[in-house]
Design an enzyme around this catalytic site. Structure first.
Site, PDB file in Angstrom:
ATOM      1  N   ASP A 176       1.741   7.677   2.090  1.00 45.06           N
ATOM      2  CA  ASP A 176       1.704   6.918   3.343  1.00 45.06           C
ATOM      3  C   ASP A 176       0.950   5.614   3.160  1.00 45.06           C
ATOM      4  O   ASP A 176      -0.249   5.608   2.902  1.00 45.06           O
ATOM      5  CB  ASP A 176       1.029   7.770   4.418  1.00 45.06           C
ATOM      6  CG  ASP A 176       0.975   7.071   5.766  1.00 45.06           C
ATOM      7  OD1 ASP A 176       1.746   6.109   5.964  1.00 45.06           O
ATOM      8  OD2 ASP A 176       0.174   7.490   6.610  1.00 45.06           O
ATOM      9  N   ASP A 370       5.469  -2.320   7.495  1.00 46.83           N
ATOM     10  CA  ASP A 370       5.101  -0.911   7.384  1.00 46.83           C
ATOM     11  C   ASP A 370       6.344  -0.063   7.212  1.00 46.83           C
ATOM     12  O   ASP A 370       7.168   0.029   8.115  1.00 46.83           O
ATOM     13  CB  ASP A 370       4.338  -0.494   8.646  1.00 46.83           C
ATOM     14  CG  ASP A 370       4.043   0.993   8.667  1.00 46.83           C
ATOM     15  OD1 ASP A 370       3.856   1.578   7.591  1.00 46.83           O
ATOM     16  OD2 ASP A 370       3.999   1.563   9.769  1.00 46.83           O
TER      17      ASP A 370
END
Length: 493
Positions: A176, A370
């Site tokens: 992540d 992102d």
């Protein structure tokens, strides 16, 4: 201020580099992690593509709120968004998708999101290698210190296999870019989800004194709230090995309580590894990338990403720690941008936006990059202006800011959309703008648009996810606080 990031759609990414010796591509002993994908769960019923789309929007809302410390949108608002999308389905689709999954979804905003990977019947993806345990393995790594990294769902999550403990055992961790903490499930882990029909945390690999002789529990508590899902536990020390790079006595977390987003047997990972900056660590530990750099395992705290696309029909994706892989990008197109995010995430100025070759005259936009966000979220006025220049696009009647575009765009000499970053233009692949068919029985008809209206951070800020990031090579450099983009080499190795 809450600075942790979202999760369950986490797909890795965002990127950067530095102007110094750490920045240039070199064949130094840095780490590369190929990416591969997760196939569908055949035993479950698919949700309507428009509902899957709204789930991505809801997650993007939560993810951005956590990134910026904004007030959290209540669950009932997100549930109402899902209801409105369901009510707007054409009658024949309402009948087709009238099953208990929708009712469960309305009771619990994250229910059913685990099943979205099956909404791929219209995609013609043929993975290299056989599917195993729901994860499709990557092609054979070609770069030094390389790990296979499996991709969850339709390009929404990236799972690497690390070794932890003594004797070392494999743990699959979701990688992540929007968080900075590493955790795995603890022996004796419990589920906190009232919708979970099991007491434990599923058939995953767990860590504790029974399985590792070097396990040391510090007893210090920690907890993390992601955009979807939450975990809590204690900090521990144990040996971690990633692609042969060893971190003895590394400090990280074990989760003793997990929410239902993590516990089901079919969830293909055992924990999570955050690759962002230490400033957003909720555990107060040294993140994996910085720990590898401090231990001289990698020459720079750099993470680079070549994200694969589900529809390509092959998977050459890769994650590199410590530098850039010169086989993946065109060095003549590389640009380096200053990170302007005050929160420890990755944000940069956008010089210009073009749609169908027309410059929209925007020079004041900023973008939070992102891959944990699947879509591209922008203020409503910007999204309307973009779609006004896409032939056949129209706004969805439910009033939630979504748009519909042709699944097969009209042929044009100009890319559908480009972003100019650091003075260089980068195209958005038309296949990523056509997110999912509205009716999977008609994949050549209309698709939900991957560009959706929202208010990420005012009239000038965008939240840019995989709709754009799958088309570029990206890296982040923690030391110089910069983001780098480059065009991919054609059929990158």
């Amino acid at each position: 201020m809450l600075l942790s990031s979202a999760l369950l759609t986490t797909g890795l990414v965002v990127l950067g580099l530095t102007d110094d010796v750490h920045a240039h591509p070199a064949h130094a002993p840095f780490l590369s992690i190929p990416l591969s994908r997760l196939g569908p769960r055949p035993e479950t019923h698919p949700l309507p593509p428009t509902i899957v789309h709204q789930q991505h929007v809801n997650r993007a809302i939560r993810r951005h709120e956590l990134m910026t410390g904004a007030t959290t949108t209540p669950d009932h608002v997100l549930i109402e968004n899902l209801r409105r999308r369901a009510a707007a389905l054409p009658p024949h689709l309402q009948k087709r998708f009238n099953h208990p999954g929708l009712e469960a979804l309305f009771r619990h905003p994250q229910a059913g999101e685990r099943d979205e990977s099956q909404n791929s019947s219209s995609a013609s993806y043929k993975a290299e290698g056989s599917t195993r345990e729901g994860l499709t393995p990557a092609t054979k790594p070609t770069f030094k210190h390389t790990l296979g990294l499996d991709i969850q769902g339709q390009d929404i999550g990236y799972v690497a296999t690390l070794q932890i403990g003594t004797p070392p055992r494999d743990f699959r961790l979701l990688m992540d870019s929007g968080s900075a903490d590493l955790w795995v499930g603890a022996e004796g882990c419990k589920s906190q989800d009232p919708f979970d029909d099991q007491e434990g945390c599923g058939k995953h690999t767990f860590l504790g004194p029974q399985s590792s002789s070097t396990f040391n529990d510090t007893k210090k508590p920690w907890k993390i709230q992601y955009g979807t899902g939450a975990v809590s536990g204690t900090l521990v020390k144990d040996t971690l090995v990633i692609a042969g790079l060893k971190l003895p006595n590394y400090r990280f977390g074990v989760a003793r309580v997990e929410s239902g987003e993590f516990t089901p047997d079919y969830i293909p990972f055992d924990g999570l590894a955050g690759l962002a900056k230490a400033t957003i660590s909720q555990q107060g530990t040294v993140p994996l990338v910085e720990a590898l750099y401090a231990a001289k395992c990698i020459p720079a705290p750099v993470v680079s990403y070549h994200i694969p696309r589900f529809r390509d029909g092959y998977n050459k994706g890769e994650l590199t720690l410590g530098g850039l892989n010169p086989d993946k990008y065109d060095p003549n197109t590389l640009v380096r941008l200053r990170n302007i995010s005050p929160f420890g995430f990755w944000e940069a100025h956008v010089d210009a936006v073009k749609v169908g070759g027309k410059d929209l005259g925007w020079s004041t936009r900023t973008a939070l990059f992102d891959t944990g966000t699947t879509l591209l979220i922008a203020p409503p006025a910007d999204v309307s202006a973009i779609h006004a220049h896409i032939p056949g696009a129209y706004q969805d009647p439910d009033g939630l800011g979504g748009w519909t575009v042709p699944c097969v765009p009209k042929k044009s000499k100009s890319p559908v959309m480009t972003l100019t970053l650091g003075g260089r233009s980068f195209a958005v692949d038309a296949r990523d703008i056509a997110f999912l068919p509205v009716d999977e029985a008609n994949p050549q008809g209309n698709c939900t648009s991957g560009i959706t209206a929202g208010t990420p951070g005012g009239p000038q800020q965008w939240l840019v996810g995989d709709v754009f990031l799958k088309s570029v090579y990206m890296s982040t450099d923690i030391a110089s606080d910069t983001i780098t983009f480059a065009k991919l080499k054609k059929r990158a190795k």
